[in-house]
Design a protein around this motif. Sequence first.
Motif, PDB file in Angstrom:
ATOM      1  N   GLY A  80       0.833  -1.184   0.000  1.00  0.00           N
ATOM      2  CA  GLY A  80       0.000   0.000   0.000  1.00  0.00           C
ATOM      3  C   GLY A  80       0.868   1.234   0.000  1.00  0.00           C
ATOM      4  N   TRP A  81       0.228   2.392   0.012  1.00  0.00           N
ATOM      5  CA  TRP A  81       0.973   3.645   0.047  1.00  0.00           C
ATOM      6  C   TRP A  81       0.288   4.599   1.020  1.00  0.00           C
ATOM      7  N   ALA A  82       1.075   5.516   1.529  1.00  0.00           N
ATOM      8  CA  ALA A  82       0.556   6.561   2.408  1.00  0.00           C
ATOM      9  C   ALA A  82       1.199   7.873   1.995  1.00  0.00           C
ATOM     10  N   SER A  83       0.419   8.946   2.035  1.00  0.00           N
ATOM     11  CA  SER A  83       0.905  10.244   1.563  1.00  0.00           C
ATOM     12  C   SER A  83       0.452  11.348   2.510  1.00  0.00           C
ATOM     13  N   HIS A 103     -15.835   5.486  -7.025  1.00  0.00           N
ATOM     14  CA  HIS A 103     -15.617   4.347  -7.929  1.00  0.00           C
ATOM     15  C   HIS A 103     -15.382   3.037  -7.152  1.00  0.00           C
ATOM     16  N   GLY A 104     -15.739   3.041  -5.889  1.00  0.00           N
ATOM     17  CA  GLY A 104     -15.601   1.830  -5.090  1.00  0.00           C
ATOM     18  C   GLY A 104     -14.175   1.508  -4.700  1.00  0.00           C
ATOM     19  N   GLY A 105     -13.300   2.500  -4.717  1.00  0.00           N
ATOM     20  CA  GLY A 105     -11.891   2.276  -4.381  1.00  0.00           C
ATOM     21  C   GLY A 105     -11.630   2.328  -2.890  1.00  0.00           C
ATOM     22  N   GLY A 106     -10.354   2.155  -2.552  1.00  0.00           N
ATOM     23  CA  GLY A 106     -10.001   2.029  -1.141  1.00  0.00           C
ATOM     24  C   GLY A 106      -9.154   3.152  -0.583  1.00  0.00           C
ATOM     25  N   VAL A 107      -9.088   4.312  -1.256  1.00  0.00           N
ATOM     26  CA  VAL A 107      -8.312   5.430  -0.731  1.00  0.00           C
ATOM     27  C   VAL A 107      -9.104   6.101   0.390  1.00  0.00           C
ATOM     28  N   ALA A 122      -3.189  10.375   3.627  1.00  0.00           N
ATOM     29  CA  ALA A 122      -4.002   9.587   2.695  1.00  0.00           C
ATOM     30  C   ALA A 122      -3.381   8.205   2.569  1.00  0.00           C
ATOM     31  N   VAL A 123      -4.220   7.188   2.545  1.00  0.00           N
ATOM     32  CA  VAL A 123      -3.754   5.800   2.472  1.00  0.00           C
ATOM     33  C   VAL A 123      -4.537   5.074   1.392  1.00  0.00           C
ATOM     34  N   GLY A 124      -3.856   4.238   0.617  1.00  0.00           N
ATOM     35  CA  GLY A 124      -4.561   3.504  -0.421  1.00  0.00           C
ATOM     36  C   GLY A 124      -3.831   2.249  -0.836  1.00  0.00           C
ATOM     37  N   PRO A 125      -4.499   1.369  -1.580  1.00  0.00           N
ATOM     38  CA  PRO A 125      -3.867   0.158  -2.107  1.00  0.00           C
ATOM     39  C   PRO A 125      -2.970   0.473  -3.295  1.00  0.00           C
ATOM     40  N   LEU A 126      -2.092  -0.446  -3.618  1.00  0.00           N
ATOM     41  CA  LEU A 126      -1.125  -0.249  -4.698  1.00  0.00           C
ATOM     42  C   LEU A 126      -1.817   0.097  -6.010  1.00  0.00           C
ATOM     43  N   ASP A 127      -2.914  -0.585  -6.330  1.00  0.00           N
ATOM     44  CA  ASP A 127      -3.538  -0.349  -7.632  1.00  0.00           C
ATOM     45  C   ASP A 127      -4.294   0.978  -7.699  1.00  0.00           C
ATOM     46  N   GLU A 128      -4.309   1.730  -6.590  1.00  0.00           N
ATOM     47  CA  GLU A 128      -4.852   3.081  -6.617  1.00  0.00           C
ATOM     48  C   GLU A 128      -3.772   4.115  -6.320  1.00  0.00           C
ATOM     49  N   ASP A 129      -2.548   3.764  -6.614  1.00  0.00           N
ATOM     50  CA  ASP A 129      -1.475   4.750  -6.631  1.00  0.00           C
ATOM     51  C   ASP A 129      -1.845   5.760  -7.713  1.00  0.00           C
ATOM     52  N   TRP A 130      -2.109   7.001  -7.315  1.00  0.00           N
ATOM     53  CA  TRP A 130      -2.792   7.942  -8.224  1.00  0.00           C
ATOM     54  C   TRP A 130      -2.085   8.141  -9.556  1.00  0.00           C
ATOM     55  N   PRO A 131      -0.780   8.460  -9.597  1.00  0.00           N
ATOM     56  CA  PRO A 131      -0.137   8.651 -10.903  1.00  0.00           C
ATOM     57  C   PRO A 131      -0.045   7.357 -11.718  1.00  0.00           C
ATOM     58  N   LEU A 132       0.087   6.208 -11.030  1.00  0.00           N
ATOM     59  CA  LEU A 132       0.208   4.933 -11.739  1.00  0.00           C
ATOM     60  C   LEU A 132      -1.136   4.360 -12.171  1.00  0.00           C
TER      61      LEU A 132
END
Length: 434
Positions: A80-83, A103-107, A122-132
């Motif tokens: 995951g990521w945190a910002s 959109h049903g995401g996890g951020v 802000a915390v989210g899963p890898l597949d919701e890394d915003w730029p990626l």
Amino acid sequence: MSTALQGVWLRAQRREADRALAARDARIPGLNWVLDDDLLSGLLGESVRITRTRYKPHTSAVVAFRRGGNWTIDGAGSYGWASTTAPEHVGKLQRRADSSREHGGGVRLVRPDDRHADVVVAVGPLDEDWPLRPNLRWLRDHGLARLGALPEAGRFLDPPVSVLRYNPERRLVARVPSATLPVVVKTAVQADEAAAGLRLRRRLESHGIPVLPELADPECAAHGISASPYWGHGDLSGGDNDPATYRAGQALAAIHGMGPETSTDPTADVADLIRQLAATRSMITCLFPALEAPAVRLTGRLLEILGAVGPHAPQQVLVHGDFSADQILVDGQAVRIIDFDRVRTSDPARDLGSFAAVEDIADPAGAGPAAGGRKTAQLLEGYHAAGGHLSQTRVDAWAAFRLFLNSVDPFRNRASDWPAATDWHIRRALELIA
């Protein structure tokens, strides 16, 4: 001191340095929460370990983390990521979280201290890394089929897919099953709209350079995706393999002998050198103010040695740009050179110095008067046998350059001894160009 006690002491030193940094950078009030494993774990309510940090002084910080106590689980779900950011940019984090929720995401947004509304993580899963995220979604919906990859049902990056490397807001490298060999897929934020990487790979192959075949097509490249079949049994950093190292030196000489496709501009290379030196010096001064004086001295000396233009400048050739033992896959004595993202025209000693510096970093206690060790010696032997010619002085200078640029990596990679490691990088670089 026992190994366990030394580890505790090093972590205490890192925490002290991290807290001092957070105190100096009051513009990011949440900084300490994303630099400390325990604080972030408490904030998220689960055990996590921070693996990579991207820090922009006075602006923002984003980290990648792995969750759970089993650090051998490789699926994207374990990452995951945190910002966190300066108060005036918290609105951007809120908009991203709102968009994800729609959109049903996890951020999600977390406020560590209800008394201070400007401290937001802000915390989210890898597949919701915003730029990626856009390129990862294109990979899921279109790219994997084009590459012949066969992920199982469910989250497309969960096991049996393995995450090999994750650099938040920059790139993800994963190993994905296929009908034959697994495929190593790299998804980057930066698109290769002109498919320059594909053309380079074909050119390298046409000159007999041992590289892996590129599976991605121009449409993939336009979405930041490249891919190759999984090959070999590790890389050259995994142990001594003199024949393979010798062959890698021969291959490097062949790359340098190809010549650039277009006319070279030494002044552009020097301008980039100046930019990289200035950026590294600025970051080191921010992270570790006590190292400002040696960093300034090192910057000036490197520019003096490496910044020559005109008749006394070295010949400009095609260089790998990030050459090291972990960029050389091995299978017995056979080798394949990978990761040509930083190819450029420059001094050929740049690649040898880069290789030597990374060998020194891997074994600081074994560092001698010249840059590198056994692997570097074998690499140089193969390089010279294939017609390459370099002076040790130039190799040492470029090794010092790589050491200086890498001096920020212990902090970015959350090394337990990052203050001491950063200090060593700079001292070692100064030794090589004394």
